[in-house]
Design a protein around this motif. Structure first.
Motif, PDB file in Angstrom:
ATOM      1  N   SER A   5     -19.915  39.992 -24.725  1.00  0.00           N
ATOM      2  CA  SER A   5     -19.437  40.431 -23.240  1.00  0.00           C
ATOM      3  C   SER A   5     -18.750  41.836 -23.738  1.00  0.00           C
ATOM      4  N   VAL A   6     -18.903  42.386 -22.509  1.00  0.00           N
ATOM      5  CA  VAL A   6     -18.140  43.588 -22.463  1.00  0.00           C
ATOM      6  C   VAL A   6     -17.628  43.807 -21.116  1.00  0.00           C
ATOM      7  N   ARG A   7     -16.641  44.698 -20.753  1.00  0.00           N
ATOM      8  CA  ARG A   7     -16.158  44.849 -19.338  1.00  0.00           C
ATOM      9  C   ARG A   7     -15.980  46.369 -19.284  1.00  0.00           C
ATOM     10  N   LEU A   8     -16.743  46.948 -18.309  1.00  0.00           N
ATOM     11  CA  LEU A   8     -16.660  48.398 -18.245  1.00  0.00           C
ATOM     12  C   LEU A   8     -15.814  48.744 -16.954  1.00  0.00           C
ATOM     13  N   SER A   9     -15.116  49.643 -17.031  1.00  0.00           N
ATOM     14  CA  SER A   9     -14.286  50.258 -15.926  1.00  0.00           C
ATOM     15  C   SER A   9     -14.792  51.585 -15.314  1.00  0.00           C
ATOM     16  N   GLN A  53     -35.809  56.171 -17.528  1.00  0.00           N
ATOM     17  CA  GLN A  53     -35.059  56.666 -16.437  1.00  0.00           C
ATOM     18  C   GLN A  53     -34.055  56.055 -16.191  1.00  0.00           C
ATOM     19  N   ARG A  54     -33.141  56.459 -15.423  1.00  0.00           N
ATOM     20  CA  ARG A  54     -31.841  55.797 -15.146  1.00  0.00           C
ATOM     21  C   ARG A  54     -32.052  54.989 -14.287  1.00  0.00           C
ATOM     22  N   GLU A  55     -31.423  53.623 -14.430  1.00  0.00           N
ATOM     23  CA  GLU A  55     -31.831  52.245 -13.742  1.00  0.00           C
ATOM     24  C   GLU A  55     -30.387  52.118 -12.964  1.00  0.00           C
ATOM     25  N   ALA A  56     -30.713  51.833 -11.523  1.00  0.00           N
ATOM     26  CA  ALA A  56     -29.559  51.132 -11.146  1.00  0.00           C
ATOM     27  C   ALA A  56     -29.478  49.852 -11.195  1.00  0.00           C
ATOM     28  N   ILE A  57     -28.174  49.233 -11.670  1.00  0.00           N
ATOM     29  CA  ILE A  57     -28.124  47.981 -11.877  1.00  0.00           C
ATOM     30  C   ILE A  57     -27.174  47.039 -10.927  1.00  0.00           C
ATOM     31  N   SER A  58     -26.361  47.742 -10.571  1.00  0.00           N
ATOM     32  CA  SER A  58     -25.286  47.139  -9.700  1.00  0.00           C
ATOM     33  C   SER A  58     -24.421  48.081  -8.677  1.00  0.00           C
ATOM     34  N   CYS A  59     -24.128  47.386  -7.620  1.00  0.00           N
ATOM     35  CA  CYS A  59     -23.336  48.318  -6.499  1.00  0.00           C
ATOM     36  C   CYS A  59     -22.400  47.414  -5.691  1.00  0.00           C
ATOM     37  N   ILE A  60     -21.316  47.888  -5.385  1.00  0.00           N
ATOM     38  CA  ILE A  60     -20.330  47.079  -4.413  1.00  0.00           C
ATOM     39  C   ILE A  60     -19.944  47.932  -3.461  1.00  0.00           C
ATOM     40  N   SER A  61     -20.327  47.486  -2.093  1.00  0.00           N
ATOM     41  CA  SER A  61     -19.862  48.388  -0.853  1.00  0.00           C
ATOM     42  C   SER A  61     -18.135  48.294  -0.606  1.00  0.00           C
ATOM     43  N   VAL A  62     -18.081  48.851   0.342  1.00  0.00           N
ATOM     44  CA  VAL A  62     -16.601  48.881   0.663  1.00  0.00           C
ATOM     45  C   VAL A  62     -16.207  47.741   1.208  1.00  0.00           C
ATOM     46  N   SER A  63     -17.056  46.973   1.799  1.00  0.00           N
ATOM     47  CA  SER A  63     -16.828  45.510   2.365  1.00  0.00           C
ATOM     48  C   SER A  63     -17.134  44.583   1.312  1.00  0.00           C
ATOM     49  N   ASP A  64     -17.172  45.028  -0.083  1.00  0.00           N
ATOM     50  CA  ASP A  64     -17.366  44.048  -1.116  1.00  0.00           C
ATOM     51  C   ASP A  64     -18.533  43.352  -1.239  1.00  0.00           C
ATOM     52  N   THR A 121     -21.551  41.115 -13.492  1.00  0.00           N
ATOM     53  CA  THR A 121     -20.871  41.007 -12.395  1.00  0.00           C
ATOM     54  C   THR A 121     -20.178  42.316 -11.641  1.00  0.00           C
ATOM     55  N   ILE A 122     -20.134  42.842 -10.619  1.00  0.00           N
ATOM     56  CA  ILE A 122     -19.379  43.932 -10.358  1.00  0.00           C
ATOM     57  C   ILE A 122     -18.170  43.595  -9.546  1.00  0.00           C
ATOM     58  N   SER A 123     -17.124  43.987  -9.551  1.00  0.00           N
ATOM     59  CA  SER A 123     -15.982  44.037  -8.790  1.00  0.00           C
ATOM     60  C   SER A 123     -15.130  45.057  -8.567  1.00  0.00           C
ATOM     61  N   ARG A 124     -14.101  45.092  -7.817  1.00  0.00           N
ATOM     62  CA  ARG A 124     -13.220  46.122  -7.750  1.00  0.00           C
ATOM     63  C   ARG A 124     -11.909  45.575  -7.747  1.00  0.00           C
ATOM     64  N   ASP A 125     -11.010  46.305  -7.803  1.00  0.00           N
ATOM     65  CA  ASP A 125      -9.416  46.135  -7.845  1.00  0.00           C
ATOM     66  C   ASP A 125      -8.782  47.440  -7.388  1.00  0.00           C
ATOM     67  N   ASN A 126      -8.611  47.428  -5.980  1.00  0.00           N
ATOM     68  CA  ASN A 126      -8.336  48.506  -5.281  1.00  0.00           C
ATOM     69  C   ASN A 126      -6.841  48.813  -5.711  1.00  0.00           C
ATOM     70  N   ALA A 127      -6.046  47.973  -5.880  1.00  0.00           N
ATOM     71  CA  ALA A 127      -4.717  48.169  -6.558  1.00  0.00           C
ATOM     72  C   ALA A 127      -4.666  49.103  -7.788  1.00  0.00           C
ATOM     73  N   LYS A 128      -5.578  48.949  -8.879  1.00  0.00           N
ATOM     74  CA  LYS A 128      -5.716  49.703  -9.854  1.00  0.00           C
ATOM     75  C   LYS A 128      -6.611  50.756  -9.835  1.00  0.00           C
ATOM     76  N   ASN A 129      -7.241  50.935  -8.284  1.00  0.00           N
ATOM     77  CA  ASN A 129      -8.108  51.998  -8.124  1.00  0.00           C
ATOM     78  C   ASN A 129      -9.294  51.858  -9.253  1.00  0.00           C
ATOM     79  N   ALA A 130     -10.084  50.845  -9.375  1.00  0.00           N
ATOM     80  CA  ALA A 130     -10.792  50.816 -10.260  1.00  0.00           C
ATOM     81  C   ALA A 130     -11.894  49.829  -9.780  1.00  0.00           C
ATOM     82  N   VAL A 131     -13.144  49.887 -10.529  1.00  0.00           N
ATOM     83  CA  VAL A 131     -14.219  49.101 -10.237  1.00  0.00           C
ATOM     84  C   VAL A 131     -14.827  48.658 -11.545  1.00  0.00           C
ATOM     85  N   TYR A 132     -15.101  47.400 -11.575  1.00  0.00           N
ATOM     86  CA  TYR A 132     -15.547  46.948 -12.977  1.00  0.00           C
ATOM     87  C   TYR A 132     -17.002  46.254 -13.123  1.00  0.00           C
ATOM     88  N   LEU A 133     -17.532  46.353 -14.119  1.00  0.00           N
ATOM     89  CA  LEU A 133     -18.791  45.571 -14.643  1.00  0.00           C
ATOM     90  C   LEU A 133     -18.473  44.843 -15.646  1.00  0.00           C
TER      91      LEU A 133
END
Length: 117
Positions: free
Chosen positions: A16-20, A43-54, A65-77
């Motif tokens: 496993s690995v977590r990208l930021s 070619q580049r492949e879109a694999i995940s996306c998270i909207s503003v409404s999560d 799994t994609i997620s976001r932490d607005n307090a840290k101004n980050a999105v993770y994969l």
């Protein structure tokens, strides 16, 4: 707004690995953010996306799994059960809209993920 992906490295198959994704000059919580990968020879492949409404869209359900932490101004994969074919450069991207787009217009510097034993 400049996007920057980080967290890649060498991982064993099944690992496993977590990208930021972080940003300078902007707030990621205002935008839909996606992850795109560039696999060698493909070619580049879109694999995940998270909207503003999560709301999130993923082509790797069950492993990534994609997620976001607005307090840290980050999105993770969070990437689990990695396979050799997951090797590639991973980018975070956006068109700076609130919903996941069909195409991205802004790309950050990518991070290399190498899955190898």
């Amino acid at each position: 707004v400049q996007l920057q992906a980080s967290g890649g490295g060498l991982v064993q198959p099944g690992g496993s690995v977590r990208l930021s994704c972080t940003a300078s000059g902007g707030t990621l919580g205002h935008y839909a953010i996606g992850w795109v990968r560039q696999v060698p020879g493909k070619q580049r492949e879109a694999i995940s996306c998270i909207s503003v409404s999560d709301n999130n869209i993923s082509t790797m359900k069950g492993r990534f799994t994609i997620s976001r932490d607005n307090a840290k101004n980050a999105v993770y994969l969070q990437m689990n059960s990695l396979k050799l074919e997951d090797t590639g450069v991973y980018f975070c991207a956006s068109d700076f809209g609130t919903d996941c787009p069909m195409r991205y217009t802004n790309w950050g510097q990518g991070t290399q993920v190498t899955v190898s034993s």
